[in-house]
Design a protein around this motif. Sequence first.
Motif, PDB file in Angstrom:
ATOM      1  N   TYR A  97       0.851  -1.400  -0.061  1.00  0.00           N
ATOM      2  CA  TYR A  97       0.125  -0.164  -0.223  1.00  0.00           C
ATOM      3  C   TYR A  97       1.071   1.229   0.044  1.00  0.00           C
ATOM      4  CZ  TYR A  97      -4.056  -3.214   1.344  1.00  0.00           C
ATOM      5  OH  TYR A  97      -4.949  -3.970   1.401  1.00  0.00           O
ATOM      6  N   CYS A 331      -2.487 -10.695  12.650  1.00  0.00           N
ATOM      7  CA  CYS A 331      -2.575  -9.804  11.550  1.00  0.00           C
ATOM      8  C   CYS A 331      -1.710 -10.010  10.400  1.00  0.00           C
ATOM      9  CB  CYS A 331      -2.253  -8.230  11.760  1.00  0.00           C
ATOM     10  SG  CYS A 331      -2.661  -7.131  10.551  1.00  0.00           S
ATOM     11  N   ALA A 333      -0.671  -8.046   8.160  1.00  0.00           N
ATOM     12  CA  ALA A 333       0.539  -7.021   8.064  1.00  0.00           C
ATOM     13  C   ALA A 333       1.928  -7.462   8.412  1.00  0.00           C
ATOM     14  CB  ALA A 333      -0.101  -5.862   8.898  1.00  0.00           C
ATOM     15  N   SER A 337       1.827  -8.086   3.542  1.00  0.00           N
ATOM     16  CA  SER A 337       1.739  -6.961   3.398  1.00  0.00           C
ATOM     17  C   SER A 337       2.255  -5.842   4.047  1.00  0.00           C
ATOM     18  CB  SER A 337      -0.148  -6.357   3.062  1.00  0.00           C
ATOM     19  OG  SER A 337      -0.262  -6.284   4.690  1.00  0.00           O
ATOM     20  N   TYR A 339       2.865  -1.056   4.202  1.00  0.00           N
ATOM     21  CA  TYR A 339       2.358   0.238   3.928  1.00  0.00           C
ATOM     22  C   TYR A 339       3.257   1.326   4.232  1.00  0.00           C
ATOM     23  CZ  TYR A 339      -1.471   3.965   4.132  1.00  0.00           C
ATOM     24  OH  TYR A 339      -2.052   4.912   3.813  1.00  0.00           O
ATOM     25  N   CYS A 349       0.217  -0.665   8.620  1.00  0.00           N
ATOM     26  CA  CYS A 349      -1.141  -0.263   7.844  1.00  0.00           C
ATOM     27  C   CYS A 349      -1.343   1.350   7.972  1.00  0.00           C
ATOM     28  CB  CYS A 349      -2.590  -0.994   8.219  1.00  0.00           C
ATOM     29  SG  CYS A 349      -3.088  -0.478   9.632  1.00  0.00           S
TER      30      CYS A 349
END
Length: 435
Positions: A97, A331, A333, A337, A339, A349
């Motif tokens: 992200y 999670c 994250a 993933s 951010y 995130c």
Amino acid sequence: MHLSLNKSTIFKRVGHYGYLSNISTRQNLTLDENGALWLSHISYIPKRIDYIVNELVENYDDADFNTLQNDFHCFMEELISAGFIDCIDVTPPRLLYLELTQMCNERCVHCYIPSSLKGETAISLSLDKVLKIIDEYSAMSGTEIVFTGGEIGLYKNLFDVIEYAKQKGLIVTLITNGTTFTNEDIKRIKELDIDKIQISLYSLSKHIHDSITKNTSSFEKTTRTIKLMIEHDIPVEIACVVIKDNRNDVFELLKHFQQLGVEVKLEVNIVAQSNCDKSNIACRLSIVEYRDFLQHLACISPEQAKRIINRHHIEYDEKFNYSEYLHKPLCTAAFSSIYIAANGNVLPCGNLVNIIFGNINAASLCDIWTDSQTINSFRQIREKDLPHCAKCELSNYCLRCLARNYTENGNMLEISQSFCEQAKIAQETINVLKN
């Protein structure tokens, strides 16, 4: 068990060096002088195996790196099997992200970004910095990038970064309110073959939508963009946050876009602002409103209801491994993933702005991903770290979120009571849907 350096294997000590006793299995393990030395280099904060071996090499005159690495692997396998050591194989992130800018032309009542950050002094990433991030992410074998904001339509180099990401072979998603795109922009989006455009729309009523965005022209501009994207066969998805003001309008919106063959993504769990200001959650559905909305949704669109409440649902059956469940990450994250904010901070995130893994102005994304002490500590958070939830029979129906815990309570592991109430309703709804 094969431990690969290429996967950036990291270890965390869960016992004490010298003489170890695993309480759960009542196993004892006595270490010799070498074993005690090796274990002393494994901290309670996860460390990469190649770093540990490099540290150990300095203690031996007659051992090279490869020999010591092989011996250390065997030592680790014994400790892992005895339950004294935890290890994690960290694979490259599949999803990035990237917050291009915090500037936004709307002031949505539910938004997690404080309004003070969205104005003329809003932070944006430079074009050179974004291209460098894309290069680093691509080199890490990343697969998908989501450009987000603020409002990405206000980022002056938007199409340059999209084109560059596509040239790198990345799957590209845009998150936007759709108010800034011209006819030429729509054609450019089509030419770039963007994989998905997610546009926020909160109602088919101009009054309701504009009252949520606090922008009196947002409905007309947003719906115009959606219409043009559908006409140009661009893969568009509607994102609709369900709050008090629009909860009765959502069903009409769902029906409308279902007829057009356009996907609608509903979100009912808004998060407090990233600065822990909780004023925005006043528009969150009360528990009674949540139950009424979910039950009505289950009647007219069972699939949408399932998407909301099945996010973490696990069937407790004879195959369910409770011990394994307790050691699952809370999670995704920092596992699949990551951010990156407009100020360069690398975060779990966009909501957890105070959990900073590093900054891309000071280190590469790859180094932060593998070597940051903060990110490796974050990866250690497990289901068992929420003791109340771990023992709760409704835990598999719960939509608990570390960011929501943190922004509401100042502590990622202090559960929000609303999760518990929603879990009961989720269980009821799932039973209804099954029957």
